[in-house]
Design a protein around this motif. Structure first.
Motif, PDB file in Angstrom:
ATOM      1  N   LEU A 148      -4.319 -12.734  17.642  1.00 58.50           N
ATOM      2  CA  LEU A 148      -2.882 -13.026  17.741  1.00 58.50           C
ATOM      3  C   LEU A 148      -2.052 -11.956  17.047  1.00 58.50           C
ATOM      4  N   SER A 149      -2.614 -11.401  15.964  1.00 55.26           N
ATOM      5  CA  SER A 149      -1.860 -10.361  15.245  1.00 55.26           C
ATOM      6  C   SER A 149      -1.643  -9.144  16.155  1.00 55.26           C
ATOM      7  N   VAL A 150      -2.651  -8.880  17.001  1.00 56.05           N
ATOM      8  CA  VAL A 150      -2.482  -7.775  17.959  1.00 56.05           C
ATOM      9  C   VAL A 150      -1.432  -8.157  19.006  1.00 56.05           C
ATOM     10  N   LEU A 151      -1.463  -9.428  19.396  1.00 59.21           N
ATOM     11  CA  LEU A 151      -0.539  -9.894  20.439  1.00 59.21           C
ATOM     12  C   LEU A 151       0.920  -9.893  19.963  1.00 59.21           C
ATOM     13  N   ILE A 152       1.125 -10.277  18.690  1.00 54.67           N
ATOM     14  CA  ILE A 152       2.518 -10.374  18.219  1.00 54.67           C
ATOM     15  C   ILE A 152       3.037  -9.062  17.639  1.00 54.67           C
ATOM     16  N   SER A 153       2.136  -8.133  17.378  1.00 55.20           N
ATOM     17  CA  SER A 153       2.573  -6.853  16.779  1.00 55.20           C
ATOM     18  C   SER A 153       3.649  -6.137  17.594  1.00 55.20           C
ATOM     19  N   PRO A 154       3.482  -6.007  18.924  1.00 57.26           N
ATOM     20  CA  PRO A 154       4.522  -5.300  19.675  1.00 57.26           C
ATOM     21  C   PRO A 154       5.910  -5.920  19.497  1.00 57.26           C
ATOM     22  N   THR A 155       5.970  -7.264  19.461  1.00 57.02           N
ATOM     23  CA  THR A 155       7.262  -7.932  19.247  1.00 57.02           C
ATOM     24  C   THR A 155       7.849  -7.473  17.918  1.00 57.02           C
ATOM     25  N   MET A 156       6.998  -7.490  16.892  1.00 56.93           N
ATOM     26  CA  MET A 156       7.474  -7.094  15.563  1.00 56.93           C
ATOM     27  C   MET A 156       7.882  -5.625  15.549  1.00 56.93           C
ATOM     28  N   VAL A 157       7.012  -4.769  16.094  1.00 60.91           N
ATOM     29  CA  VAL A 157       7.277  -3.325  16.042  1.00 60.91           C
ATOM     30  C   VAL A 157       8.619  -3.010  16.697  1.00 60.91           C
ATOM     31  N   LEU A 158       8.835  -3.580  17.889  1.00 65.94           N
ATOM     32  CA  LEU A 158      10.062  -3.258  18.616  1.00 65.94           C
ATOM     33  C   LEU A 158      11.284  -3.812  17.885  1.00 65.94           C
ATOM     34  N   PHE A 159      11.132  -5.001  17.333  1.00 68.75           N
ATOM     35  CA  PHE A 159      12.265  -5.579  16.599  1.00 68.75           C
ATOM     36  C   PHE A 159      12.563  -4.777  15.336  1.00 68.75           C
ATOM     37  N   PHE A 160      11.511  -4.426  14.610  1.00 62.12           N
ATOM     38  CA  PHE A 160      11.703  -3.636  13.384  1.00 62.12           C
ATOM     39  C   PHE A 160      12.338  -2.296  13.731  1.00 62.12           C
ATOM     40  N   ASN A 161      11.817  -1.692  14.806  1.00 60.73           N
ATOM     41  CA  ASN A 161      12.325  -0.388  15.204  1.00 60.73           C
ATOM     42  C   ASN A 161      13.811  -0.450  15.546  1.00 60.73           C
ATOM     43  N   ASP A 162      14.194  -1.517  16.250  1.00 65.56           N
ATOM     44  CA  ASP A 162      15.623  -1.695  16.573  1.00 65.56           C
ATOM     45  C   ASP A 162      16.442  -1.804  15.290  1.00 65.56           C
ATOM     46  N   VAL A 189      16.265   3.856   1.778  1.00 69.26           N
ATOM     47  CA  VAL A 189      17.451   3.705   2.634  1.00 69.26           C
ATOM     48  C   VAL A 189      17.164   2.802   3.848  1.00 69.26           C
ATOM     49  N   VAL A 190      16.126   3.157   4.606  1.00 64.47           N
ATOM     50  CA  VAL A 190      15.920   2.441   5.877  1.00 64.47           C
ATOM     51  C   VAL A 190      15.469   0.993   5.644  1.00 64.47           C
ATOM     52  N   LEU A 191      14.394   0.805   4.878  1.00 63.62           N
ATOM     53  CA  LEU A 191      13.864  -0.555   4.712  1.00 63.62           C
ATOM     54  C   LEU A 191      14.873  -1.505   4.043  1.00 63.62           C
ATOM     55  N   PRO A 192      15.536  -1.097   2.943  1.00 64.50           N
ATOM     56  CA  PRO A 192      16.499  -2.050   2.352  1.00 64.50           C
ATOM     57  C   PRO A 192      17.637  -2.416   3.303  1.00 64.50           C
ATOM     58  N   ASN A 193      18.038  -1.476   4.139  1.00 62.66           N
ATOM     59  CA  ASN A 193      19.161  -1.751   5.035  1.00 62.66           C
ATOM     60  C   ASN A 193      18.737  -2.407   6.347  1.00 62.66           C
ATOM     61  N   ALA A 194      17.425  -2.438   6.588  1.00 64.60           N
ATOM     62  CA  ALA A 194      16.931  -3.102   7.797  1.00 64.60           C
ATOM     63  C   ALA A 194      16.283  -4.441   7.428  1.00 64.60           C
ATOM     64  N   LYS A 195      16.467  -4.844   6.158  1.00 69.00           N
ATOM     65  CA  LYS A 195      15.757  -6.015   5.630  1.00 69.00           C
ATOM     66  C   LYS A 195      15.984  -7.265   6.488  1.00 69.00           C
ATOM     67  N   LYS A 196      17.236  -7.499   6.848  1.00 66.79           N
ATOM     68  CA  LYS A 196      17.517  -8.731   7.587  1.00 66.79           C
ATOM     69  C   LYS A 196      16.879  -8.701   8.974  1.00 66.79           C
ATOM     70  N   GLY A 197      16.942  -7.530   9.612  1.00 64.72           N
ATOM     71  CA  GLY A 197      16.303  -7.381  10.919  1.00 64.72           C
ATOM     72  C   GLY A 197      14.806  -7.596  10.808  1.00 64.72           C
ATOM     73  N   ILE A 198      14.236  -7.118   9.710  1.00 62.84           N
ATOM     74  CA  ILE A 198      12.790  -7.285   9.507  1.00 62.84           C
ATOM     75  C   ILE A 198      12.457  -8.767   9.364  1.00 62.84           C
ATOM     76  N   ILE A 199      13.274  -9.492   8.612  1.00 63.10           N
ATOM     77  CA  ILE A 199      13.006 -10.929   8.424  1.00 63.10           C
ATOM     78  C   ILE A 199      13.141 -11.671   9.759  1.00 63.10           C
ATOM     79  N   ILE A 200      14.163 -11.308  10.538  1.00 66.29           N
ATOM     80  CA  ILE A 200      14.342 -11.972  11.839  1.00 66.29           C
ATOM     81  C   ILE A 200      13.141 -11.678  12.743  1.00 66.29           C
ATOM     82  N   GLY A 201      12.702 -10.422  12.751  1.00 62.79           N
ATOM     83  CA  GLY A 201      11.539 -10.031  13.553  1.00 62.79           C
ATOM     84  C   GLY A 201      10.304 -10.808  13.144  1.00 62.79           C
ATOM     85  N   LEU A 202      10.163 -10.992  11.843  1.00 61.95           N
ATOM     86  CA  LEU A 202       9.022 -11.722  11.299  1.00 61.95           C
ATOM     87  C   LEU A 202       9.053 -13.179  11.771  1.00 61.95           C
ATOM     88  N   ILE A 203      10.235 -13.783  11.710  1.00 59.41           N
ATOM     89  CA  ILE A 203      10.364 -15.187  12.118  1.00 59.41           C
ATOM     90  C   ILE A 203      10.073 -15.333  13.616  1.00 59.41           C
TER      91      ILE A 203
END
Lengths: 286, 236
Positions: A148-162, A189-203
């Motif tokens: 499943l981690s392989v299956l959900i990774s693309p969703t996370m990667v694309l969301f994080f990247n956005d 710079v990038v990770l602290p400012n993308a934090k909320k997007g990362i959390i949403i992607g994770l959820i």
């Protein structure tokens, strides 16, 4: 005339909102109604926290709920660092051209049918886990979580990247001008400012893992016991629905799938609330 | 070129050509920039003024498909060194060459943390030293008195002119040898621009400054020397 048209459009939109909102509630009501024979007579507590043993008249779905949460949490835990690493390479650390190609591959991965992941799991992953666990079928919580981690990774990667791409260019310019290396740019710079997007992607990825049926059905082992370790077999709620749906329509066994549906519905609602909460605060701080 | 000239040279640009997506923006430029002086770079839009600044701090390397040929030397440790030499990393160079952009670009953090950010990048942990240097930089940028009571407030709460002075303070905190200013007052009102001009005149005592400007009045007030860009570059 224009005012009339606008009112008509407004009313049409309101109607469609009411219809779609009602359908969601109707679905929950329908599941509740169908599960009533199980939930009546003070058995509601037993259904949600009891064990599954239809022979003894026990239709508890707790093992499936625990199985679902164990597989989903574990898969998100495995896939999160992989996805952060991959999106960091695509968006910040890697050469732009390689990042572009890698992103395309990840986009392609989102289109692969789940059953393919299930096959790969059965023929590649299950034997490895069987070897690692020194016995057993190899179908377990960790097997399903890995796949499943392989299956959900693309969703996370694309969301994080956005969310990385939404970090204002002026912040990156400032860091560049001050001599930040790419890794420093990412970390400070990038990770602290993308934090909320990362959390949403994770959820969202967690939601995808919760709702997946085939991988859990094919490689988690489908035991109806609460798993004691990651190498134990487990049954997810979705897999339980798929397995029991062929039972007699009037049986209590069959009714249990509606209780599973209600739990999944509540999980999905919690996810939507979580995403909306973070998306809202994201807008507020910009 | 006489020896005296070389002694006063901080940056020497030789046969510098810069192309982006097949378009030649700088064409075999030769120029010397004097130490501890303000050199204003003027000219119409799109002739490569900002590009020149990007070649001096190697920010051009972040632009995909950009190409550069020629030589850029900078006096570091008393001798002119090629800034593209493998012994000089872009990160190190950018700590010696501060850059202030056209629009203020504070980071989404407090005033103090903005100015202290370069120390975070250099791994400096001495809190007392950082406190002292931040105060010094804010004083140099004529901002200390305005922000000393609200150092923990967001940098976005400052006015445009204050934000630009904050960015200058952030560039000054590591005591750069060269300061590149890319139209630093273009997004500010007249009063805020005046403060920045005064600041530039003050800073040239210790720093070599190259400032791109569109305002000839301003150039007359701040520049020791003017490099004029046009289709054919000439020096005033």
């Amino acid at each position: 005339m224009r005012a009339v048209k606008e009112t008509a459009v407004e009313r049409a939109l309101l109607l469609s909102t009411i219809v779609s909102g009602s359908i969601t509630l109707i679905i929950f009501g329908f599941m509740l109604f169908m599960a009533l024979p199980l939930l009546g007579g003070g058995k509601i507590f037993q259904i949600f926290v009891g064990s599954w043993s239809p022979g003894d008249g026990s239709y508890g779905i707790l093992p499936m709920t625990v199985g679902t949460l164990a597989i989903s949490f574990l898969s998100v835990t495995i896939s999160f660092p992989m996805s952060i690493g991959c999106s960091s390479f695509i968006g910040v650390l890697g050469p732009k051209r390689s990042g572009r190609y890698l992103k395309r591959i990840v986009q392609m991965m989102t289109g692969i049918p789940t059953v393919i992941y299930g096959f790969v799991g059965i023929f590649l992953l299950v034997p490895i886990v069987r070897g690692l666990a020194s016995g057993g079928s190899g179908m377990s919580v960790i097997t399903a979580a890995l796949m499943l981690s392989v299956l959900i990774s693309p969703t996370m990667v694309l969301f994080f990247n956005d969310s990385f791409e939404r970090v204002p260019a002026s912040y990156l310019d400032a860091a560049d001008g001050l001599g930040a290396s790419n890794v420093q740019k990412l970390v400070y710079v990038v990770l602290p400012n993308a934090k909320k997007g990362i959390i949403i992607g994770l959820i969202l990825a967690f939601g995808r893992a919760l709702g997946d049926t085939l991988v859990a059905l094919m490689i988690a082992g489908n035991s109806t016991q609460i798993p004691g370790s990651v190498f134990d077999s487990a049954r997810a709620l979705t897999a339980h629905i798929a397995l029991v749906i062929a039972a007699d329509y009037e049986s209590l066994e069959f009714k249990s799938i509606f209780a599973c549906g209600m739990v999944l519905y509540l999980f999905a609602t919690a996810i939507v609330i979580g995403v909306r909460y973070f998306a809202f605060t994201d807008r507020e701080t910009r | 070129m006489n020896n005296n000239h070389i002694e006063n040279t901080k940056i020497r640009v030789t046969d510098l050509t810069f192309s982006y997506r097949g378009r030649r923006i700088l064409n075999g430029m030769n120029e010397n920039f004097e130490e501890f002086a303000v050199t204003a770079i003027v000219g119409p839009s799109g002739v490569g003024k900002s590009t020149l600044l990007m070649t001096l701090n190697r920010l051009w390397e972040n632009i995909p498909r950009a190409q550069l040929s020629g030589r850029v030397e900078m006096k570091l440790g008393g001798r002119l060194m090629d800034i593209h030499d493998s012994s000089i990393s872009p990160s190190h160079l950018r700590k010696l060459v501060g850059t202030v952009f056209q629009k203020p670009n504070p980071l989404p953090m407090s005033i103090f943390r903005n100015v202290a950010f370069p120390f975070k990048l250099s791994g400096e942990k001495d809190k007392k030293l950082i406190d002292r240097k931040v105060e010094e930089a804010l004083r140099k940028a004529y901002l200390w008195d305005e922000v000393k009571d609200r150092l923990n407030h967001s940098a976005f709460a400052l006015s445009g002119g204050q934000q630009q002075r904050l960015c200058i303070a952030r560039s000054l905190v590591l005591e750069p040898e060269v300061l590149l200013l890319d139209e630093p007052t273009s997004s500010l009102d007249g009063k805020a621009a005046e403060v920045i001009e005064e600041l530039i005149l003050h800073l040239r005592e210790r720093t070599t400054i190259l400032a791109v400007s569109h305002y000839l009045d301003q150039v007359k007030r701040i520049a020791d020397r003017v490099v004029r860009f046009s289709e054919e570059k000439e020096i005033m």
